[in-house]
Write a protein that holds these residues in place. Sequence first.
Motif, mmCIF file in Angstrom:
data_model
loop_
_atom_site.group_PDB
_atom_site.id
_atom_site.type_symbol
_atom_site.label_atom_id
_atom_site.label_comp_id
_atom_site.label_asym_id
_atom_site.label_seq_id
_atom_site.Cartn_x
_atom_site.Cartn_y
_atom_site.Cartn_z
ATOM 1 N N ALA A 101 -3.419 -10.600 -1.438
ATOM 2 C CA ALA A 101 -2.588 -11.685 -0.922
ATOM 3 C C ALA A 101 -2.430 -12.791 -1.961
ATOM 4 C CB ALA A 101 -3.209 -12.250 0.356
ATOM 5 N N ALA A 102 -3.485 -12.986 -2.771
ATOM 6 C CA ALA A 102 -3.404 -14.030 -3.787
ATOM 7 C C ALA A 102 -2.417 -13.650 -4.885
ATOM 8 C CB ALA A 102 -4.783 -14.278 -4.390
ATOM 9 N N LEU A 103 -2.158 -12.354 -5.031
ATOM 10 C CA LEU A 103 -1.191 -11.928 -6.051
ATOM 11 C C LEU A 103 0.243 -12.084 -5.563
ATOM 12 C CD1 LEU A 103 -2.880 -8.623 -7.304
ATOM 13 C CD2 LEU A 103 -2.723 -10.769 -8.538
ATOM 14 N N MET A 104 0.400 -12.255 -4.255
ATOM 15 C CA MET A 104 1.749 -12.277 -3.666
ATOM 16 C C MET A 104 2.680 -13.309 -4.305
ATOM 17 S SD MET A 104 2.926 -10.096 -1.567
ATOM 18 C CE MET A 104 4.196 -10.818 -0.543
ATOM 19 N N PRO A 105 2.243 -14.547 -4.475
ATOM 20 C CA PRO A 105 3.190 -15.529 -5.039
ATOM 21 C C PRO A 105 3.743 -15.068 -6.386
ATOM 22 C CG PRO A 105 1.261 -16.632 -4.177
ATOM 23 C CD PRO A 105 0.973 -15.181 -4.081
ATOM 24 N N LEU A 116 9.805 -9.981 -7.670
ATOM 25 C CA LEU A 116 10.478 -9.011 -6.806
ATOM 26 C C LEU A 116 11.073 -9.616 -5.543
ATOM 27 C CD1 LEU A 116 7.924 -6.068 -7.069
ATOM 28 C CD2 LEU A 116 10.105 -6.286 -8.239
ATOM 29 N N GLY A 117 10.983 -10.929 -5.384
ATOM 30 C CA GLY A 117 11.599 -11.532 -4.209
ATOM 31 C C GLY A 117 10.747 -11.387 -2.970
ATOM 32 N N VAL A 118 11.352 -11.731 -1.811
ATOM 33 C CA VAL A 118 10.586 -11.742 -0.567
ATOM 34 C C VAL A 118 10.851 -10.512 0.279
ATOM 35 C CG1 VAL A 118 10.470 -14.249 -0.475
ATOM 36 C CG2 VAL A 118 12.371 -13.076 0.621
ATOM 37 N N GLY A 119 11.557 -9.536 -0.245
ATOM 38 C CA GLY A 119 11.932 -8.378 0.566
ATOM 39 C C GLY A 119 10.872 -7.299 0.560
ATOM 40 N N ASP A 120 11.326 -6.084 0.756
ATOM 41 C CA ASP A 120 10.423 -4.937 0.876
ATOM 42 C C ASP A 120 9.615 -4.696 -0.394
ATOM 43 O OD1 ASP A 120 12.065 -2.517 3.090
ATOM 44 O OD2 ASP A 120 11.067 -4.430 3.426
ATOM 45 N N ALA A 121 10.292 -4.879 -1.563
ATOM 46 C CA ALA A 121 9.663 -4.457 -2.824
ATOM 47 C C ALA A 121 8.327 -5.151 -3.056
ATOM 48 C CB ALA A 121 10.607 -4.723 -3.980
ATOM 49 N N SER A 122 8.309 -6.467 -2.886
ATOM 50 C CA SER A 122 7.066 -7.185 -3.177
ATOM 51 C C SER A 122 5.966 -6.771 -2.214
ATOM 52 C CB SER A 122 7.282 -8.695 -3.123
ATOM 53 O OG SER A 122 7.794 -9.057 -1.856
ATOM 54 N N LYS A 123 6.324 -6.637 -0.936
ATOM 55 C CA LYS A 123 5.301 -6.269 0.050
ATOM 56 C C LYS A 123 4.781 -4.859 -0.207
ATOM 57 C CE LYS A 123 7.519 -9.114 3.540
ATOM 58 N NZ LYS A 123 8.898 -8.814 3.893
ATOM 59 N N THR A 124 5.703 -3.948 -0.530
ATOM 60 C CA THR A 124 5.282 -2.567 -0.782
ATOM 61 C C THR A 124 4.387 -2.504 -2.009
ATOM 62 O OG1 THR A 124 7.403 -1.848 0.111
ATOM 63 C CG2 THR A 124 6.100 -0.196 -1.045
ATOM 64 N N LEU A 125 4.693 -3.316 -3.018
ATOM 65 C CA LEU A 125 3.860 -3.313 -4.218
ATOM 66 C C LEU A 125 2.445 -3.774 -3.905
ATOM 67 C CD1 LEU A 125 3.550 -2.939 -7.255
ATOM 68 C CD2 LEU A 125 4.330 -5.274 -7.579
ATOM 69 N N THR A 159 -0.980 -9.215 5.570
ATOM 70 C CA THR A 159 -1.083 -10.433 4.761
ATOM 71 C C THR A 159 0.140 -10.621 3.875
ATOM 72 O OG1 THR A 159 -2.380 -9.211 3.135
ATOM 73 C CG2 THR A 159 -3.585 -10.555 4.723
ATOM 74 N N SER A 160 0.749 -9.532 3.438
ATOM 75 C CA SER A 160 1.953 -9.702 2.626
ATOM 76 C C SER A 160 3.070 -10.300 3.471
ATOM 77 C CB SER A 160 2.395 -8.356 2.032
ATOM 78 O OG SER A 160 2.815 -7.479 3.059
ATOM 79 N N GLU A 161 3.076 -9.942 4.757
ATOM 80 C CA GLU A 161 4.111 -10.505 5.624
ATOM 81 C C GLU A 161 3.824 -11.938 5.998
ATOM 82 O OE1 GLU A 161 4.125 -7.668 8.714
ATOM 83 O OE2 GLU A 161 4.977 -6.105 7.436
ATOM 84 N N MET A 162 2.542 -12.321 5.888
ATOM 85 C CA MET A 162 2.196 -13.707 6.163
ATOM 86 C C MET A 162 2.798 -14.605 5.091
ATOM 87 S SD MET A 162 -1.620 -15.323 6.439
ATOM 88 C CE MET A 162 -2.203 -15.004 4.804
ATOM 89 N N GLN A 173 9.704 -12.495 6.321
ATOM 90 C CA GLN A 173 11.076 -12.035 6.493
ATOM 91 C C GLN A 173 11.163 -11.292 7.806
ATOM 92 O OE1 GLN A 173 12.977 -9.194 3.811
ATOM 93 N NE2 GLN A 173 14.207 -10.870 3.010
ATOM 94 N N GLN A 174 10.566 -10.112 7.854
ATOM 95 C CA GLN A 174 10.407 -9.451 9.136
ATOM 96 C C GLN A 174 9.207 -8.536 9.053
ATOM 97 O OE1 GLN A 174 10.977 -6.122 7.812
ATOM 98 N NE2 GLN A 174 12.906 -5.682 8.828
ATOM 99 N N GLY A 175 8.698 -8.181 10.194
ATOM 100 C CA GLY A 175 7.508 -7.349 10.222
ATOM 101 C C GLY A 175 6.572 -7.853 11.301
ATOM 102 N N VAL A 176 5.533 -7.072 11.525
ATOM 103 C CA VAL A 176 4.623 -7.422 12.611
ATOM 104 C C VAL A 176 3.865 -8.704 12.275
ATOM 105 C CG1 VAL A 176 2.674 -6.034 11.796
ATOM 106 C CG2 VAL A 176 3.004 -6.398 14.231
#
Lengths: 256, 261
Positions: free
Chosen positions: B107-111, B117-126, B195-198, B202-205
Amino acid sequence: MISIERLSKTFESARGTSHLALSEISLDVAEGQFVSILGPSGCGKSTLLYIVGGFVTPSTGAVGVNGKPVTGPGPDRGPVFQEFALFPWKTVLGNVMYGLVEQGAPKAMAEARARALIEMVHLKGYENFYPKELSGGMKQRVAIARTLAYGPSILLMDEPFGALDAHTRTGMQNELLDIWERDRKTVLFVTHSVEEAVFLSDRVVVLTRSPGRIKTIVDIVLPRPRIRAELLVDRRYQQYVVDIEKLMDNPADVIP
Amino acid sequence: MTTRLPAIPGLPPLLACAGLLAAWELAARFFDISGLPPAHEALRELPVILTDPESLLNILASIKRMIVGFAFALAFAIPVGLMMGRSRFTAAFFNPLLMIIYPVPKAALMPVIMLWLGVGDASKTLVIFLGVSLPVIYHAYQGARAVEEKMLWSAAAMGMDARARLMRIVLPAALPEIMVGIRTGLVLALITMVTSEMIARQQGVGDILFNAMAMAQYDTVYATIVIIGILGFVIDAAFELLRGRMVAWAEPVHEIAVGTT
């Protein structure tokens, strides 16, 4: 068939110290001979076997099989290890078939040959068992069948019965000789048991304590087939065992 | 002959869940904890969420990302781990990288990842990919290292070259250990998914959960937590079934008798 010329092996440890395991081993093994390599623990006898098998490279010297130098492992030299080394995810049948399938044999033929070998080692009915379900003696029989299946001309056996109890061990010795009598392959058999070496072999190569050198080679002149009950009371057998055990008592001396 | 209660399959986890729910209900009723709704109110929200098409889409999108990240991770991590286990050079190459990334919460790597990769699927999937890869690499590495040398020698004598030995001897032999790594990876897939969706909203559980929290709809918050919990439980149970089938050959033959009945 096997020619070993002035073979030496030094192992380098991670700490930088080196250990001379084998020193100036020269030996010729003719085709069809059953040769035991006998010596105390740590004398390098297994290392010698592994070098012939191509699993370990020598430091100096050369090993040749039928005139061609050994550069690595191959299906002409089939190993049988003390730890069995079966493939645990395969059944008995799968293990025994493995080498044949690897060599490109059609599956039906490989399976038929495997079944015949499994029967020969008295494991008929256990084809679909997994190695974990087998006893030590059974596992070793599977290991032997697996190696025989791909038809090596040389068998390299590294204390194959060392992990078995005494009774199973003598039974397996008899079974091995029965199998060997069928096609008389060349066998290099590592052991530290004098009686086992004399019982099984045509020649016994006695190694000294580490660094292993050839102390002497004893020709075993006893009739075949070797029958345990007869040999145990045979004066010649007993004399061989006594003489070789005396040799083993002075493990450092090399007898020219 | 009476069957002992713990022996009935499925009963112990069910009892544990019932106990947990009961404790939750009692805690909410007797203690005035703000933000903790009673269990029955949260559970009442469950069907509401599950029958709402938008929420369902959210949940499915999350699961999709989790599966994609998980699949890529396995395709990458298993070969790398196996090669590391058999080649000192490969291990020396990858080890420093892994030792740096492993302890960092993904989660700390997310920013940083979001910047690329933006806020879409790519960053979360990575992030999911990273979270799953590391335990799988580690266990594949350990499993490969532990493969019996003599087994490989036996295969070499049969004529198998190094690559064939890696895929057809090292891989099956290391499979029990790899499966343990994958089980851990599944847990991390779920965690990094949420945590990536936190962080990348965008969307997700996870989005449902944190939106509800922002709007103080605590029933929905806890209902979503329950949904995630059920998802994890089902995935793990399904995986254990698969694992049991695939590596049955590695399990001990006799059941180990544990002390108490």
